[in-house]
Write a protein that holds these residues in place. Structure first.
Motif, PDB file in Angstrom:
ATOM      1  N   LEU A  15       3.294 -10.393  -4.213  1.00 31.58           N
ATOM      2  CA  LEU A  15       3.646 -10.165  -2.820  1.00 31.58           C
ATOM      3  C   LEU A  15       2.638 -10.779  -1.859  1.00 31.58           C
ATOM      4  O   LEU A  15       3.018 -11.297  -0.798  1.00 31.58           O
ATOM      5  CB  LEU A  15       3.778  -8.662  -2.549  1.00 31.58           C
ATOM      6  CG  LEU A  15       4.906  -7.953  -3.316  1.00 31.58           C
ATOM      7  CD1 LEU A  15       4.943  -6.473  -2.940  1.00 31.58           C
ATOM      8  CD2 LEU A  15       6.254  -8.608  -3.049  1.00 31.58           C
ATOM      9  N   GLY A  16       1.349 -10.738  -2.199  1.00 30.84           N
ATOM     10  CA  GLY A  16       0.344 -11.362  -1.350  1.00 30.84           C
ATOM     11  C   GLY A  16       0.594 -12.849  -1.166  1.00 30.84           C
ATOM     12  O   GLY A  16       0.655 -13.342  -0.028  1.00 30.84           O
ATOM     13  N   ALA A  32       2.511  -5.239   9.000  1.00 29.97           N
ATOM     14  CA  ALA A  32       3.206  -5.603   7.764  1.00 29.97           C
ATOM     15  C   ALA A  32       2.495  -5.053   6.538  1.00 29.97           C
ATOM     16  O   ALA A  32       3.110  -4.417   5.676  1.00 29.97           O
ATOM     17  CB  ALA A  32       3.324  -7.125   7.669  1.00 29.97           C
ATOM     18  N   THR A  33       1.187  -5.297   6.437  1.00 22.45           N
ATOM     19  CA  THR A  33       0.480  -4.903   5.223  1.00 22.45           C
ATOM     20  C   THR A  33       0.453  -3.388   5.032  1.00 22.45           C
ATOM     21  O   THR A  33       0.386  -2.917   3.898  1.00 22.45           O
ATOM     22  CB  THR A  33      -0.961  -5.443   5.236  1.00 22.45           C
ATOM     23  OG1 THR A  33      -1.639  -4.999   6.417  1.00 22.45           O
ATOM     24  CG2 THR A  33      -0.964  -6.968   5.209  1.00 22.45           C
ATOM     25  N   SER A  34       0.544  -2.630   6.108  1.00 15.93           N
ATOM     26  CA  SER A  34       0.541  -1.168   5.973  1.00 15.93           C
ATOM     27  C   SER A  34       1.795  -0.660   5.276  1.00 15.93           C
ATOM     28  O   SER A  34       1.798   0.433   4.717  1.00 15.93           O
ATOM     29  CB  SER A  34       0.394  -0.504   7.342  1.00 15.93           C
ATOM     30  OG  SER A  34       1.520  -0.758   8.158  1.00 15.93           O
ATOM     31  N   THR A  35       2.864  -1.451   5.285  1.00 18.58           N
ATOM     32  CA  THR A  35       4.121  -1.017   4.672  1.00 18.58           C
ATOM     33  C   THR A  35       4.323  -1.560   3.266  1.00 18.58           C
ATOM     34  O   THR A  35       5.260  -1.144   2.574  1.00 18.58           O
ATOM     35  CB  THR A  35       5.321  -1.482   5.527  1.00 18.58           C
ATOM     36  OG1 THR A  35       5.424  -2.916   5.478  1.00 18.58           O
ATOM     37  CG2 THR A  35       5.172  -1.052   6.979  1.00 18.58           C
ATOM     38  N   LEU A  36       3.457  -2.451   2.821  1.00 18.67           N
ATOM     39  CA  LEU A  36       3.722  -3.242   1.623  1.00 18.67           C
ATOM     40  C   LEU A  36       3.921  -2.389   0.380  1.00 18.67           C
ATOM     41  O   LEU A  36       4.899  -2.558  -0.360  1.00 18.67           O
ATOM     42  CB  LEU A  36       2.576  -4.233   1.406  1.00 18.67           C
ATOM     43  CG  LEU A  36       2.765  -5.257   0.287  1.00 18.67           C
ATOM     44  CD1 LEU A  36       3.967  -6.148   0.566  1.00 18.67           C
ATOM     45  CD2 LEU A  36       1.509  -6.101   0.127  1.00 18.67           C
ATOM     46  N   ALA A  72       6.088  -8.071   5.185  1.00 17.92           N
ATOM     47  CA  ALA A  72       6.144  -7.408   3.882  1.00 17.92           C
ATOM     48  C   ALA A  72       7.594  -7.168   3.467  1.00 17.92           C
ATOM     49  O   ALA A  72       7.956  -7.326   2.292  1.00 17.92           O
ATOM     50  CB  ALA A  72       5.369  -6.090   3.922  1.00 17.92           C
ATOM     51  N   TYR A  73       8.418  -6.790   4.412  1.00 17.28           N
ATOM     52  CA  TYR A  73       9.847  -6.576   4.159  1.00 17.28           C
ATOM     53  C   TYR A  73      10.489  -7.854   3.642  1.00 17.28           C
ATOM     54  O   TYR A  73      11.202  -7.848   2.629  1.00 17.28           O
ATOM     55  CB  TYR A  73      10.490  -6.121   5.452  1.00 17.28           C
ATOM     56  CG  TYR A  73      11.959  -5.777   5.394  1.00 17.28           C
ATOM     57  CD1 TYR A  73      12.478  -4.947   4.409  1.00 17.28           C
ATOM     58  CD2 TYR A  73      12.826  -6.251   6.381  1.00 17.28           C
ATOM     59  CE1 TYR A  73      13.831  -4.613   4.391  1.00 17.28           C
ATOM     60  CE2 TYR A  73      14.164  -5.915   6.376  1.00 17.28           C
ATOM     61  CZ  TYR A  73      14.670  -5.107   5.375  1.00 17.28           C
ATOM     62  OH  TYR A  73      16.004  -4.775   5.367  1.00 17.28           O
ATOM     63  N   GLU A 230      -4.838   3.445   5.601  1.00 19.88           N
ATOM     64  CA  GLU A 230      -5.944   3.052   6.456  1.00 19.88           C
ATOM     65  C   GLU A 230      -5.628   1.737   7.121  1.00 19.88           C
ATOM     66  O   GLU A 230      -5.172   0.788   6.475  1.00 19.88           O
ATOM     67  CB  GLU A 230      -7.227   2.919   5.632  1.00 19.88           C
ATOM     68  CG  GLU A 230      -8.452   2.562   6.455  1.00 19.88           C
ATOM     69  CD  GLU A 230      -9.701   2.440   5.597  1.00 19.88           C
ATOM     70  OE1 GLU A 230     -10.738   1.976   6.121  1.00 19.88           O
ATOM     71  OE2 GLU A 230      -9.638   2.821   4.412  1.00 19.88           O
ATOM     72  N   GLN A 231      -5.832   1.685   8.436  1.00 17.45           N
ATOM     73  CA  GLN A 231      -5.537   0.472   9.185  1.00 17.45           C
ATOM     74  C   GLN A 231      -6.475  -0.641   8.770  1.00 17.45           C
ATOM     75  O   GLN A 231      -7.692  -0.469   8.673  1.00 17.45           O
ATOM     76  CB  GLN A 231      -5.689   0.723  10.690  1.00 17.45           C
ATOM     77  CG  GLN A 231      -5.332  -0.465  11.579  1.00 17.45           C
ATOM     78  CD  GLN A 231      -3.849  -0.773  11.568  1.00 17.45           C
ATOM     79  OE1 GLN A 231      -3.363  -1.447  10.680  1.00 17.45           O
ATOM     80  NE2 GLN A 231      -3.131  -0.267  12.551  1.00 17.45           N
ATOM     81  N   LYS A 232      -5.901  -1.823   8.474  1.00 20.42           N
ATOM     82  CA  LYS A 232      -6.692  -2.987   8.111  1.00 20.42           C
ATOM     83  C   LYS A 232      -6.453  -4.082   9.139  1.00 20.42           C
ATOM     84  O   LYS A 232      -5.309  -4.375   9.483  1.00 20.42           O
ATOM     85  CB  LYS A 232      -6.293  -3.504   6.716  1.00 20.42           C
ATOM     86  CG  LYS A 232      -6.635  -2.519   5.603  1.00 20.42           C
ATOM     87  CD  LYS A 232      -6.272  -3.092   4.258  1.00 20.42           C
ATOM     88  CE  LYS A 232      -6.632  -2.128   3.136  1.00 20.42           C
ATOM     89  NZ  LYS A 232      -6.281  -2.682   1.806  1.00 20.42           N
TER      90      LYS A 232
END
Length: 233
Positions: A15-16, A32-36, A72-73, A230-232
């Motif tokens: 996915l990355g 996006a990454t928070s939902t992955l 991510a979706y 955690e927010q990135k």
């Protein structure tokens, strides 16, 4: 109906790189990454969907309300075979079906056009009611919202109605990265529980914890899963 995968097999580890194919400005990367992880567990292990038959009446419905960060979706949909991976390279470009907000008329597998906050949960309630009215009791309805969307009154009206109506085929996934303005004693899950929902709070990166929460029994009640991430930046 059983869940199927793409002809080319992609896993979570891909996915990355798939997300890396999407370039340009206004990517809303953290959104996006928070939902992955949550999206991957849903599509890989929970949702009854088939990319060969995306409009099957018996399919589960997944609504992305947090549509302003769809990378991510898109990566998950491509990994699961809903559209070719090479579409990702045109993300946000002129003529590309993959816009900065998903368009249900252009993106195979997308149930709604989204991006404006506060619409997804009301639409999910309507979807659950519509399926109930048609006598379709097997399909589950899932909606992914961001914690900041709970600042919108439309969501509170929807969750209050869903609890009172006992919409037990309705599931809400809340990605909680501490971006909401308002809070509640006991956390976000307590807001849903007060309205008659079943609710659980889990680590939004822990795949086993997510799966357990997604598949927990909740007879007679809608179900909410709050995924703490955690927010990135």
């Amino acid at each position: 109906m059983t869940q199927t995968t793409a002809q080319t097999t992609y896993g979570y580890q891909d996915l990355g790189p798939l997300m890396g194919l999407m370039t340009g400005d206004e990517k809303h990367g953290p959104a996006a990454t928070s939902t992955l992880d949550a999206l991957w567990v849903l599509y890989d292990r929970v949702l009854r969907v088939d990319p060969r038959h995306p409009d099957d009446p018996g399919r589960d419905r997944f609504l992305l309300s947090k549509g302003h960060g769809p990378m991510a979706y898109y990566a998950v949909l491509a990994a699961k075979g809903f559209f070719p991976v090479d579409w990702l390279e045109g993300f946000g470009g002129y003529g590309s079906p993959l816009g900065h907000h998903p368009d249900r008329l252009l993106v195979p597998g997308a149930e709604i056009g989204s991006g404006s906050l506060g619409h997804g949960l009301p639409l999910a309630v309507g979807s659950a009611l519509g399926l109930r009215a048609q006598g379709l009791t097997d399909p589950a309805v899932w909606v992914l919202i961001g914690d900041a969307e709970l600042d919108e009154g439309s969501n509170h009206e929807a969750l209050a109605y869903a609890g009172a109506a006992g919409l037990d085929r309705l599931h809400t996934l809340v990605i909680d990265n501490d971006s909401t303005t308002h809070g509640w004693r006991g956390g976000i899950a307590s807001r849903f529980e007060a309205a008659g929902w079943s609710a659980a709070t889990v680590d939004g990166r822990d795949h086993e914890a997510l799966h357990a929460a997604f598949t927990a029994a909740h007879p007679g009640r809608p179900h909410a899963v709050v995924a703490r991430v955690e927010q990135k930046n």
